[in-house]
Design a protein around this motif. Structure first.
Motif, PDB file in Angstrom:
ATOM      1  N   ALA A  89      84.877  28.745  36.680  1.00  0.00           N
ATOM      2  CA  ALA A  89      85.104  27.485  37.250  1.00  0.00           C
ATOM      3  C   ALA A  89      86.585  26.878  37.259  1.00  0.00           C
ATOM      4  O   ALA A  89      87.003  26.083  37.748  1.00  0.00           O
ATOM      5  CB  ALA A  89      84.057  26.399  36.428  1.00  0.00           C
ATOM      6  N   ILE A 145      83.308  22.574  42.123  1.00  0.00           N
ATOM      7  CA  ILE A 145      82.142  23.045  41.257  1.00  0.00           C
ATOM      8  C   ILE A 145      80.802  22.341  41.489  1.00  0.00           C
ATOM      9  O   ILE A 145      80.694  21.114  41.228  1.00  0.00           O
ATOM     10  CB  ILE A 145      82.630  23.014  39.822  1.00  0.00           C
ATOM     11  CG1 ILE A 145      84.146  23.705  39.784  1.00  0.00           C
ATOM     12  CG2 ILE A 145      81.514  23.850  38.808  1.00  0.00           C
ATOM     13  CD1 ILE A 145      84.251  25.133  40.055  1.00  0.00           C
ATOM     14  N   GLU A 146      79.857  23.266  41.594  1.00  0.00           N
ATOM     15  CA  GLU A 146      78.523  22.447  41.988  1.00  0.00           C
ATOM     16  C   GLU A 146      77.660  22.638  40.851  1.00  0.00           C
ATOM     17  O   GLU A 146      76.735  21.934  40.638  1.00  0.00           O
ATOM     18  CB  GLU A 146      77.927  23.260  43.236  1.00  0.00           C
ATOM     19  CG  GLU A 146      78.808  22.882  44.587  1.00  0.00           C
ATOM     20  CD  GLU A 146      77.900  23.376  46.009  1.00  0.00           C
ATOM     21  OE1 GLU A 146      76.929  24.222  45.578  1.00  0.00           O
ATOM     22  OE2 GLU A 146      78.366  22.880  46.757  1.00  0.00           O
ATOM     23  N   GLY A 147      77.897  23.747  39.826  1.00  0.00           N
ATOM     24  CA  GLY A 147      76.897  23.897  39.062  1.00  0.00           C
ATOM     25  C   GLY A 147      77.317  25.222  37.978  1.00  0.00           C
ATOM     26  O   GLY A 147      78.051  26.333  38.601  1.00  0.00           O
ATOM     27  N   THR A 151      78.117  30.687  38.399  1.00  0.00           N
ATOM     28  CA  THR A 151      78.765  29.436  38.470  1.00  0.00           C
ATOM     29  C   THR A 151      78.746  29.153  39.921  1.00  0.00           C
ATOM     30  O   THR A 151      79.313  30.187  40.752  1.00  0.00           O
ATOM     31  CB  THR A 151      80.262  29.415  37.973  1.00  0.00           C
ATOM     32  OG1 THR A 151      80.208  29.668  36.758  1.00  0.00           O
ATOM     33  CG2 THR A 151      81.251  28.255  38.174  1.00  0.00           C
ATOM     34  N   TRP A 188      78.902  20.200  33.985  1.00  0.00           N
ATOM     35  CA  TRP A 188      78.535  20.921  35.320  1.00  0.00           C
ATOM     36  C   TRP A 188      77.124  21.742  35.089  1.00  0.00           C
ATOM     37  O   TRP A 188      76.769  22.271  35.985  1.00  0.00           O
ATOM     38  CB  TRP A 188      79.607  22.139  35.551  1.00  0.00           C
ATOM     39  CG  TRP A 188      80.764  21.572  36.044  1.00  0.00           C
ATOM     40  CD1 TRP A 188      81.237  20.669  36.929  1.00  0.00           C
ATOM     41  CD2 TRP A 188      82.082  22.070  35.668  1.00  0.00           C
ATOM     42  NE1 TRP A 188      82.509  20.626  37.216  1.00  0.00           N
ATOM     43  CE2 TRP A 188      83.113  21.535  36.258  1.00  0.00           C
ATOM     44  CE3 TRP A 188      82.725  23.207  34.653  1.00  0.00           C
ATOM     45  CZ2 TRP A 188      84.521  21.608  36.072  1.00  0.00           C
ATOM     46  CZ3 TRP A 188      83.908  23.425  34.523  1.00  0.00           C
ATOM     47  CH2 TRP A 188      84.916  22.685  35.358  1.00  0.00           C
ATOM     48  N   ASP A 244      73.383  22.918  34.986  1.00  0.00           N
ATOM     49  CA  ASP A 244      72.376  22.558  35.936  1.00  0.00           C
ATOM     50  C   ASP A 244      71.137  23.066  35.348  1.00  0.00           C
ATOM     51  O   ASP A 244      70.024  23.072  35.932  1.00  0.00           O
ATOM     52  CB  ASP A 244      72.559  22.801  37.214  1.00  0.00           C
ATOM     53  CG  ASP A 244      72.887  24.282  37.369  1.00  0.00           C
ATOM     54  OD1 ASP A 244      72.947  25.175  36.478  1.00  0.00           O
ATOM     55  OD2 ASP A 244      73.342  24.726  38.464  1.00  0.00           O
TER      56      ASP A 244
END
Length: 224
Positions: free
Chosen positions: A89, A99-101, A112, A164, A166
């Motif tokens: 990340a 960065i989404e998750g 990632t 970040w 999830d």
């Protein structure tokens, strides 16, 4: 018999040379082969550090290979995976990615998710970053203050993973590790036991060994 001025001078020169030699030898100090330079001598603190480094490495290997104790390392191994994913990340952010998750799974996997970035940088960043963090923890564990600094930086990195994350497993894992760091830090402040320093060294050794295994497992055995 009386000596002439020239012969007397030669005799005096030989005599003064014999008398002066011990002074010159004394000025030189011990022969280089009889004593190691002071800079190469291990101090008691260095011996303790190296002994702990070897002991922790052997302990990690023993706990890892024994089927009855392998589960004890599982939470910290998952933390190493979180460090690995943070490195992906971080490289993504540095190369313009969004960065989404981030997630860590119970089977010691991780992922990632990001948009953008430079793949030739973000892909190897996990292995390189893990080794960097592990090496820095081992290096900083030689000094209590340095160990506290690297522990704080690692905590900040894992807080980013928490932001970040999830999955609840990833969140719980990060909170668990941050709690351990806080507990060992408090013990070190309130007592004379360098608990945080020892913990940092142990996690550093585990991180380096796990990363080496991960590289072998992923890139040589090609299990992924």
């Amino acid at each position: 018999a009386e000596l002439g001025p020239e012969q007397a001078g030669r005799q005096a020169g030989r005599h003064s040379g014999r008398e002066g030699r011990p002074d010159r030898e004394a000025g030189r100090g011990p022969h280089p082969g009889t004593q190691a330079p002071m800079g190469l001598e291990l101090q008691p603190a260095d011996r303790t550090y190296l002994a702990l480094l070897v002991a922790f490495a052997l302990a990690v290997v023993a706990l890892w290979l024994c089927p009855y104790t392998a589960a004890l390392l599982k939470p910290l191994k998952l933390v190493v995976i979180a460090i690995h994913e943070f490195s992906h990340a971080a490289a993504g952010l540095l190369t313009g990615a969004s960065i989404e998750g981030v997630q860590v799974s119970a089977d010691e996997g991780g992922a990632t998710t990001m948009r953008g970035g430079i793949r030739c940088i973000t892909l190897p960043a996990g292995y390189l970053g893990s080794n960097f963090w592990g090496g820095m923890m081992i290096f900083c564990a030689r000094n209590d203050l340095a160990a506290q600094i690297i522990a704080g930086l690692l905590a900040a990195a894992l807080l980013a993973v928490l932001f970040w994350a999830d999955t609840w497993l990833t969140r719980g894992l990060v909170l668990f590790f941050l709690g351990l760091v806080a507990a060992f830090w408090a013990i070190q402040i309130l007592t004379d036991v360098a608990s945080l320093t020892y913990f940092v060294l142990f996690v550093g050794v585990l991180t380096c060994l796990y990363t080496i295994f991960d590289i072998y497992d992923d890139l040589i055995r090609r299990r992924v």
